[in-house]
Design an enzyme around this catalytic site. Structure first.
Site, mmCIF file in Angstrom:
data_model
loop_
_atom_site.group_PDB
_atom_site.id
_atom_site.type_symbol
_atom_site.label_atom_id
_atom_site.label_comp_id
_atom_site.label_asym_id
_atom_site.label_seq_id
_atom_site.Cartn_x
_atom_site.Cartn_y
_atom_site.Cartn_z
ATOM 1 N N ASP A 65 0.808 -1.218 0.000
ATOM 2 C CA ASP A 65 0.000 0.000 0.000
ATOM 3 C C ASP A 65 0.843 1.270 0.000
ATOM 4 O O ASP A 65 1.443 1.624 1.018
ATOM 5 C CB ASP A 65 -0.913 -0.029 1.228
ATOM 6 C CG ASP A 65 -1.844 1.154 1.314
ATOM 7 O OD1 ASP A 65 -2.016 1.846 0.296
ATOM 8 O OD2 ASP A 65 -2.414 1.374 2.393
ATOM 9 N N ASP A 85 -2.049 5.550 -5.513
ATOM 10 C CA ASP A 85 -2.228 4.693 -4.338
ATOM 11 C C ASP A 85 -2.528 3.251 -4.730
ATOM 12 O O ASP A 85 -3.617 2.936 -5.201
ATOM 13 C CB ASP A 85 -3.370 5.263 -3.488
ATOM 14 C CG ASP A 85 -3.574 4.509 -2.186
ATOM 15 O OD1 ASP A 85 -2.813 3.561 -1.915
ATOM 16 O OD2 ASP A 85 -4.495 4.868 -1.443
#
Length: 423
Positions: A95, A312
């Site tokens: 992430d 992201d």
């Protein structure tokens, strides 16, 4: 993998962490597919809204490759990471939108039996662990939380071993975490975003045996809260960068059944994964991997969208402020449903692309990738990959990254982007 419209409770700490590897060579994280998981665009949109409140030419050699697995229908990607000695294996969301490494602890089952679905770290099985009583917590605007206590241990993935890495052991998790396929999070964001920290005051409050153990590992100054810094400090990495390629379930084939998976490569890039040259965009906010968007077009129509966006890997969809999401969804034939959010006919026009202008270059997302899974109770309707946030944040998640190879340049604070090479 959580986005919040409120401010995260964060503490920033930045120090060195010792890293060792068996030999110079391949440092990759494969990402893999979980065939048991079912897509849920509504849930992904909700999770996303809870998360947020030029570069030298690199060698095409293979360094630090870690394959990652595509959870069904390109929902999210996880890598397999070992923690402890011998390593206990965990499925972790790779992430770039967060900075902390955390995994479930044995205690989490005491608070919710659903935690038993996940791998949990057992300190008694590791000969190198230092378990601490220091608490940590990340709280979100909607009240969801993850919390627990800190620990220090060895982290292993691919051929990389990180010694004395600070990480969180989650004793309590909110339902959204408990229901997820992954066990925890492998944050690759900047240290300023971290919610985990350990300082001299924490050391003073520890018992003598624990203080002695920490000092034997180099002391507090060696305890690094951000795993990204630990990796980038590796002496054998040729550059402080990592490249990300995410495959797509739509591009998988009988001859390439793993085409929907992908990989993170640390210290270098894979030039076989993209077309042309990388365009490097400077980071506009050193808290996130955030770059400037100059415009968004659809079939020649200017969507009148400009501003900063966060690249992201921990977000599934394309996230826009409500007015922009409405404009794009209307243009692709989607409508806002009071129960299901933005939906569109499954047989919508899938030709053409949504275009993003950044750094003087146009990057594409295929229209077919804007049509997601079917709405179960509405025959012929599918979810849109474009969702709205009540705030002003823009986030380009996996829908964008599956169409564009991304290089995260830590040293030069930039993101390099190029169209992926399709087989």
């Amino acid at each position: 993998m959580r986005l919040s419209t409120a401010t995260l409770w964060i503490l920033a700490a930045f120090s060195n962490c010792a890293i060792a590897t068996t030999a110079a060579g391949v440092f990759k994280i494969p990402i893999h597919k979980n065939s048991r998981h079912r897509p849920n665009t509504r849930a992904r949109a909700f999770k996303t809204l809870k998360k947020y409140g030029h570069h030298n030419r690199l060698s095409p050699r293979d360094f630090g490759r870690l394959p990652v697995t595509d959870v069904e229908n390109d929902v999210e990607y996880y890598g397999i990471v070992g923690i402890g000695t011998p390593p206990q294996m965990f499925k972790l969301d790779m992430d770039t939108g967060s900075s902390d490494l955390w995994i479930p602890s044995l205690k989490c089952v005491d608070h919710n039996i659903k935690c038993a679905r996940h791998a949990r770290f057992d300190p008694s099985l590791s000969s190198t662990v230092t378990e601490l009583e220091t608490p940590w917590q990340i709280a979100y605007g909607d009240g969801s939380t993850v919390s627990g206590h800190l620990a220090i241990d060895r982290i292993k993935f691919s051929d990389i071993t990180i010694e004395n890495q600070l990480f969180g052991m989650a004793d309590r998790e909110s339902s959204s975490f408990l229901e997820d396929v992954v066990d925890g999070v492998f944050g690759l964001g900047f240290p300023a975003l971290s919610a985990l920290s350990l300082d001299e005051e924490d050391l003073k409050g520890m018992d003598a045996a624990t203080r002695k153990k920490i000092n034997s590992k180099g002391g507090i100054q060696r305890m690094n809260n951000a795993v990204l810094s630990s990796i980038m400090n590796h002496a054998m990495l040729p550059a402080a960068v990592f490249g990300v390629w995410l495959g797509s379930a739509k591009d998988a084939s009988d001859s390439d059944p793993n085409g929907s998976d992908g990989e993170f490569i640390f210290g270098s890039i894979d030039t076989t994964r993209f077309e042309g040259e990388l365009t490097y965009l400077p980071i506009t906010h050193s808290k996130y991997w955030q770059v400037q968007v100059e415009g968004v077009n659809l079939e020649g129509e200017d969507m009148l969208i400009q501003g900063d966006t966060i690249i992201d890997t921990g977000t599934t969809l394309l996230v826009f402020p409500a007015k922009h999401a409405k404009r794009i969804n209307s243009a692709i034939g989607a409508k806002s449903d009071p129960w299901d959010g933005w939906i569109l006919p499954c047989d919508s026009n899938k030709e053409g692309s949504l275009e993003f202008m950044m750094g003087g270059t146009t990057f594409l997302v295929r229209r077919q990738d804007l049509v997601r899974e079917k709405v179960k109770h509405k025959a012929g309707w599918c979810y849109s990959a474009v969702t709205a946030t009540p705030g002003e944040v823009m986030i380009f998640g996996d829908v964008f990254i599956r169409n564009n190879y991304c290089v995260f340049d830590v040293k030069n604070l930039a993101v390099g982007i190029a169209p992926i090479r399709r087989q």
